[in-house]
Design an enzyme around this catalytic site. Structure first.
Site, short mmCIF file in Angstrom:
data_model
loop_
_atom_site.label_atom_id
_atom_site.label_comp_id
_atom_site.label_asym_id
_atom_site.label_seq_id
_atom_site.Cartn_x
_atom_site.Cartn_y
_atom_site.Cartn_z
N GLU A 163 0.81 -1.21 0.00
CA GLU A 163 0.00 0.00 0.00
C GLU A 163 0.85 1.26 0.00
O GLU A 163 2.02 1.25 0.35
CB GLU A 163 -0.93 0.03 1.21
CG GLU A 163 -0.30 -0.34 2.55
CD GLU A 163 0.80 0.56 3.04
OE1 GLU A 163 0.68 1.79 2.85
OE2 GLU A 163 1.78 0.06 3.60
N GLY A 305 6.26 0.09 4.47
CA GLY A 305 5.06 -0.20 3.70
C GLY A 305 5.42 -0.66 2.30
O GLY A 305 6.46 -1.28 2.10
N GLU A 306 4.55 -0.38 1.34
CA GLU A 306 4.77 -0.72 -0.08
C GLU A 306 4.72 -2.23 -0.34
O GLU A 306 4.92 -2.67 -1.46
CB GLU A 306 6.12 -0.20 -0.60
CG GLU A 306 6.34 1.28 -0.44
CD GLU A 306 7.71 1.75 -0.94
OE1 GLU A 306 8.48 0.91 -1.48
OE2 GLU A 306 8.02 2.94 -0.81
N GLY A 307 4.52 -3.05 0.68
CA GLY A 307 4.66 -4.49 0.52
C GLY A 307 6.08 -4.96 0.69
O GLY A 307 6.39 -6.13 0.42
#
Length: 339
Positions: A163, A305-307
């Site tokens: 995300e 974040g970002e995976g």
């Protein structure tokens, strides 16, 4: 693929009707594990991971060859309250960075051989400020769930949702407070790096959000609608779709885990096809992982974040499967079985 739901009630029913792992594949994987050239249990949790994965794929000796990572981006009306160290415009700027290959998640996906898709959800239309009422209508929530559902490639053999969304750690903290109780201060963290005053503000905003959305308390899908964001709903939809396709999932950090927790709260066992990729530095992550019964694979102090943490954990799961499916049995190797 068209999503098989058009309301939150239909999505709830879909969660409740989801199938489980293949018991015969689990038994065959366990049998294979018992004959590999190693002492019983010598590979520790790698053995459990391999057997778990085999059950969901219906294959006693599988490999991971087509992992998929999707980063969902959304903007939050609550960001206008000043809960982030960065302005909301950064969401769109980071989406461009992802698309141009310049972010950490791009490098991590390349390192583990994962595909990467980036999906921005109505960035020009932030959700409503949840401190004054629901963040999304039912139609908006269903639309975001559907975006996530349709983002999953049925040909993938492992899925990670990431995300991007300025203000979404506040959203994640509000969801966790609504679902699991405790004080807002227990759940809020520094996110993008807010100072002590910013941390106090985040807690106050969460308190206001719960007061403005009492229907979210203890209700997974209402918490997602009232306190979440489009990218959180999309992650939830994607995780649910992966279950539909028998694709195992690695859950990322605090925000992804909060979104996933909405599914588990809505339907116990909804995350049986998922493992936690890592434990982040965000304050509430350890607690929410405990609430949903997930032990992280890694703990490296990440808070990006970002995976990113889940993408890194793909390597661990790949290694587990390579050992399980590639090692020789005692009979094949001509080694005496200690049993």
């Amino acid at each position: 693929m068209t999503q098989p739901f058009s309301s939150l009630a239909e999505f709830q029913a879909l969660l409740e009707q989801a199938g489980g792992p293949d018991g015969s594949a689990i038994e065959a994987a366990q049998d294979r594990d018992s004959h590999l050239t190693k002492p019983p249990g010598a590979l520790g949790r790698l053995e459990d991971l391999a057997i778990w994965y085999a059950g969901w794929r219906g294959d006693a000796a599988p490999r991971i060859e087509n992992p998929q990572v999707v980063v969902f981006a959304g903007n939050h009306g609550v960001a206008a309250r000043g809960v982030s160290a960065f302005p909301a415009e950064v969401t769109a700027q980071m989406v461009l960075n992802f698309q141009h290959g310049g972010a950490a998640i791009n490098q991590l996906c390349a390192s583990v051989g994962a595909s990467l898709d980036v999906i921005a959800l109505d960035l020009d239309t932030p959700t409503a400020d949840f401190s004054a009422g629901p963040a999304m209508s039912e139609a908006e929530t269903v639309s975001a769930l559907a975006t996530g559902w349709k983002a999953v490639d049925p040909a993938a053999d492992l899925f990670v949702a990431g995300e991007m969304g300025i203000g979404n750690t506040t959203s994640g903290a509000a969801i966790c407070t609504a679902l699991f109780g405790g004080s807002a201060a227990d759940w809020v963290g520094r996110g993008t790096g807010v100072d002590d005053a910013g941390l106090t503000l985040k807690a106050q905003v969460v308190v206001e959000g719960l007061a403005a959305n009492p229907q979210a308390k203890g209700n997974g899908l209402e918490a997602l609608r009232c306190l979440g964001g489009r990218e959180l709903a999309a992650m939830a939809g994607a995780i649910a779709a992966a279950r539909f396709h028998k694709i195992p999932v690695i859950i990322d950090g605090f925000i992804c885990t909060a979104a996933a927790a909405c599914l588990e709260t809505a339907c116990k066992g909804a995350l049986d096809h998922a493992v936690a990729g890592h434990q982040s530095r965000e304050a509430g992550h350890v607690q929410v992982l405990q609430e949903i019964g997930k032990e992280p694979l890694l703990s490296l102090g990440l808070r990006l974040g970002e995976g990113s943490g889940a993408a890194l954990a793909i390597g661990v799961l790949k290694a587990a499967l390579d050992c399980h499916s590639g090692m020789a049995t005692f009979a094949q190797a001509g080694v005496a079985d200690g049993g």
